[in-house]
Motif scaffolding. Structure first.
Motif, PDB file in Angstrom:
ATOM      1  N   ASN A 202      13.517 -16.775 -14.570  1.00 29.34           N
ATOM      2  CA  ASN A 202      13.881 -18.277 -14.408  1.00 29.34           C
ATOM      3  C   ASN A 202      12.452 -19.084 -14.317  1.00 29.34           C
ATOM      4  OD1 ASN A 202      16.416 -17.580 -13.704  1.00 29.34           O
ATOM      5  ND2 ASN A 202      15.917 -17.588 -11.445  1.00 29.34           N
ATOM      6  N   GLY A 203      11.881 -18.679 -15.856  1.00 28.10           N
ATOM      7  CA  GLY A 203      10.584 -19.610 -16.207  1.00 28.10           C
ATOM      8  C   GLY A 203       9.273 -19.147 -15.361  1.00 28.10           C
ATOM      9  N   GLU A 204       9.226 -18.272 -14.394  1.00 28.27           N
ATOM     10  CA  GLU A 204       8.329 -17.795 -13.737  1.00 28.27           C
ATOM     11  C   GLU A 204       7.544 -16.135 -14.293  1.00 28.27           C
ATOM     12  OE1 GLU A 204       6.521 -16.953  -9.166  1.00 28.27           O
ATOM     13  OE2 GLU A 204       8.565 -17.583  -9.718  1.00 28.27           O
ATOM     14  N   ALA A 205       6.533 -16.280 -14.627  1.00 27.25           N
ATOM     15  CA  ALA A 205       6.007 -14.756 -14.944  1.00 27.25           C
ATOM     16  C   ALA A 205       5.995 -14.061 -13.659  1.00 27.25           C
ATOM     17  CB  ALA A 205       4.516 -15.155 -15.715  1.00 27.25           C
ATOM     18  N   VAL A 206       6.839 -12.962 -13.938  1.00 27.96           N
ATOM     19  CA  VAL A 206       6.792 -12.139 -12.708  1.00 27.96           C
ATOM     20  C   VAL A 206       6.307 -10.315 -12.974  1.00 27.96           C
ATOM     21  CG1 VAL A 206       8.568 -13.348 -11.425  1.00 27.96           C
ATOM     22  CG2 VAL A 206       9.171 -11.615 -13.069  1.00 27.96           C
ATOM     23  N   GLY A 207       5.844 -10.436 -14.068  1.00 34.00           N
ATOM     24  CA  GLY A 207       5.675  -8.929 -14.813  1.00 34.00           C
ATOM     25  C   GLY A 207       4.988  -8.175 -13.596  1.00 34.00           C
ATOM     26  N   ASP A 208       3.964  -8.279 -13.197  1.00 30.66           N
ATOM     27  CA  ASP A 208       3.055  -7.399 -12.323  1.00 30.66           C
ATOM     28  C   ASP A 208       3.940  -7.020 -10.967  1.00 30.66           C
ATOM     29  OD1 ASP A 208       0.879  -7.250 -14.037  1.00 30.66           O
ATOM     30  OD2 ASP A 208      -0.286  -8.505 -12.922  1.00 30.66           O
ATOM     31  N   ARG A 209       4.620  -7.939 -10.541  1.00 25.53           N
ATOM     32  CA  ARG A 209       5.516  -7.907  -9.256  1.00 25.53           C
ATOM     33  C   ARG A 209       6.616  -6.767  -9.535  1.00 25.53           C
ATOM     34  NH1 ARG A 209       5.956 -14.351  -8.248  1.00 25.53           N
ATOM     35  NH2 ARG A 209       4.634 -14.481  -9.983  1.00 25.53           N
ATOM     36  N   LEU A 210       7.106  -6.633 -10.633  1.00 25.20           N
ATOM     37  CA  LEU A 210       8.172  -5.848 -10.907  1.00 25.20           C
ATOM     38  C   LEU A 210       7.814  -4.475 -10.901  1.00 25.20           C
ATOM     39  CD1 LEU A 210       9.788  -7.636 -13.884  1.00 25.20           C
ATOM     40  CD2 LEU A 210       9.913  -8.144 -11.564  1.00 25.20           C
ATOM     41  N   ARG A 211       6.641  -3.965 -10.896  1.00 23.53           N
ATOM     42  CA  ARG A 211       6.225  -2.619 -11.227  1.00 23.53           C
ATOM     43  C   ARG A 211       5.725  -1.839  -9.997  1.00 23.53           C
ATOM     44  NH1 ARG A 211       8.066  -1.420 -16.143  1.00 23.53           N
ATOM     45  NH2 ARG A 211       8.104  -3.245 -17.269  1.00 23.53           N
ATOM     46  N   THR A 212       6.145  -2.300  -8.640  1.00 25.33           N
ATOM     47  CA  THR A 212       5.829  -1.723  -7.497  1.00 25.33           C
ATOM     48  C   THR A 212       7.035  -0.455  -7.224  1.00 25.33           C
ATOM     49  OG1 THR A 212       7.331  -3.193  -6.193  1.00 25.33           O
ATOM     50  CG2 THR A 212       5.075  -3.759  -6.592  1.00 25.33           C
TER      51      THR A 212
ATOM     52  N   ILE B 129      -4.187   0.295  -5.226  1.00 25.64           N
ATOM     53  CA  ILE B 129      -4.452   1.520  -4.488  1.00 25.64           C
ATOM     54  C   ILE B 129      -3.104   2.270  -4.514  1.00 25.64           C
ATOM     55  CG2 ILE B 129      -5.083   2.728  -2.150  1.00 25.64           C
ATOM     56  CD1 ILE B 129      -6.613   0.259  -1.776  1.00 25.64           C
ATOM     57  N   VAL B 130      -3.293   3.721  -4.884  1.00 24.14           N
ATOM     58  CA  VAL B 130      -1.984   4.337  -5.023  1.00 24.14           C
ATOM     59  C   VAL B 130      -1.677   5.705  -4.157  1.00 24.14           C
ATOM     60  CG1 VAL B 130      -0.288   5.560  -6.784  1.00 24.14           C
ATOM     61  CG2 VAL B 130      -1.745   3.350  -7.475  1.00 24.14           C
ATOM     62  N   ASP B 131      -0.609   5.829  -3.535  1.00 24.01           N
ATOM     63  CA  ASP B 131      -0.469   7.062  -2.734  1.00 24.01           C
ATOM     64  C   ASP B 131       0.449   7.948  -3.969  1.00 24.01           C
ATOM     65  OD1 ASP B 131       0.834   9.212  -1.507  1.00 24.01           O
ATOM     66  OD2 ASP B 131       1.114   7.929   0.437  1.00 24.01           O
TER      67      ASP B 131
ATOM     68  N   ALA C 157       0.852   6.177 -11.829  1.00 21.88           N
ATOM     69  CA  ALA C 157      -0.403   6.039 -10.582  1.00 21.88           C
ATOM     70  C   ALA C 157      -1.582   5.710 -11.539  1.00 21.88           C
ATOM     71  CB  ALA C 157      -0.674   7.386 -10.178  1.00 21.88           C
ATOM     72  N   ASP C 158      -1.855   6.173 -12.730  1.00 23.72           N
ATOM     73  CA  ASP C 158      -2.951   5.877 -13.652  1.00 23.72           C
ATOM     74  C   ASP C 158      -2.819   4.138 -14.086  1.00 23.72           C
ATOM     75  OD1 ASP C 158      -4.226   8.278 -13.499  1.00 23.72           O
ATOM     76  OD2 ASP C 158      -3.346   9.044 -15.396  1.00 23.72           O
ATOM     77  N   GLN C 159      -1.551   4.020 -14.382  1.00 25.68           N
ATOM     78  CA  GLN C 159      -1.445   2.375 -14.942  1.00 25.68           C
ATOM     79  C   GLN C 159      -1.555   1.397 -13.687  1.00 25.68           C
ATOM     80  OE1 GLN C 159       2.805   2.546 -16.331  1.00 25.68           O
ATOM     81  NE2 GLN C 159       2.017   1.759 -18.181  1.00 25.68           N
ATOM     82  N   LEU C 160      -1.240   1.874 -12.500  1.00 30.29           N
ATOM     83  CA  LEU C 160      -1.428   0.870 -11.382  1.00 30.29           C
ATOM     84  C   LEU C 160      -2.826   0.967 -10.954  1.00 30.29           C
ATOM     85  CD1 LEU C 160       1.758   2.111  -9.147  1.00 30.29           C
ATOM     86  CD2 LEU C 160       1.398  -0.275 -10.493  1.00 30.29           C
ATOM     87  N   ARG C 161      -3.392   2.081 -10.988  1.00 29.42           N
ATOM     88  CA  ARG C 161      -5.139   2.173 -10.640  1.00 29.42           C
ATOM     89  C   ARG C 161      -5.797   1.282 -11.692  1.00 29.42           C
ATOM     90  NH1 ARG C 161      -4.231   8.052  -9.668  1.00 29.42           N
ATOM     91  NH2 ARG C 161      -4.086   8.196  -7.531  1.00 29.42           N
TER      92      ARG C 161
END
Length: 198
Positions: free
Chosen positions: A55-65, A140-142, A131-135
């Motif tokens: 909806n017009g807002e960049a949300v990329g990082d928020r989708l990868r949790t 911080i990754v469990d 985990a490597d991508q997130l780090r």
């Protein structure tokens, strides 16, 4: 010159939208109505992930949790969501020159694709890669929790009634455990070359 169609990112975008709107995955009628208000755009990949505009807002990082991953798995089993996104994906595919990936891409979305590959890896390997991508993004990754969620998501996606995760009969199976992306690419291109050899 090809469009990279990350269907999983589209399901994550829907899951994220429903999450911020406070709509439960069990409320199918509310979800069906909400789908009419959603606009999703995918952009050229950056650092392995596809930037997404919702909806017009960049949300990329928020989708990868991990939480949105699990919610996307639940939401993707709902008929209205699958119908809406499958149609959107097919409309993108109709333009041609598309590389698409997703858990039902070769079986449901593009059953007549020119080339199909079923890429696999052990859950441990896949959790480690994520985990490597997130780090690398400073998170911080469990890793143990990430592995547990990967196994649960695979089970849910494989057992769902609509468009389950399954290998298409005419897809080439490639186990990517222990090999890097360049090696996988070589294998894919080799298979495509074989198909194109008269």
């Amino acid at each position: 010159g090809y469009t990279y169609l990350d269907t999983g990112a589209m399901y994550r975008a829907v899951a994220y939208h429903l999450h911020i709107k406070g709509i439960q995955a069990s409320d199918v009628n509310a979800i069906a109505a909400e789908l009419e208000t959603i606009s999703i755009e995918l952009h050229p990949a950056e650092n392995g992930d596809v930037p997404v505009t919702l909806n017009g807002e960049a949300v990329g990082d928020r989708l990868r949790t991990p939480e949105i991953s699990m919610l996307a798995s639940r939401v993707s089993a709902l008929p209205p969501v699958r119908e809406k996104l499958t149609l959107m994906q097919q409309q993108i595919g109709d333009k041609g020159r598309v590389v698409a990936e997703g858990r039902d891409t070769g079986t449901v979305v593009f059953p007549d694709a020119a080339y199909k590959f079923y890429l696999d890896a052990t859950p441990v390997e896949r959790a480690s890669r994520r985990a490597d991508q997130l780090r690398r993004r400073g998170e911080i990754v469990d890793e143990r929790k990430l592995l547990e969620m990967t196994v649960i998501r695979d089970k849910n996606d494989s057992e769902r009634e609509i468009a389950p995760l399954t290998k298409a009969d005419d897809a080439t199976y490639i186990d990517t455990t222990g090999i890097d992306a360049d090696q996988v690419l070589e294998m894919l291109l080799s298979e495509i070359a074989k198909k194109n050899t008269p």
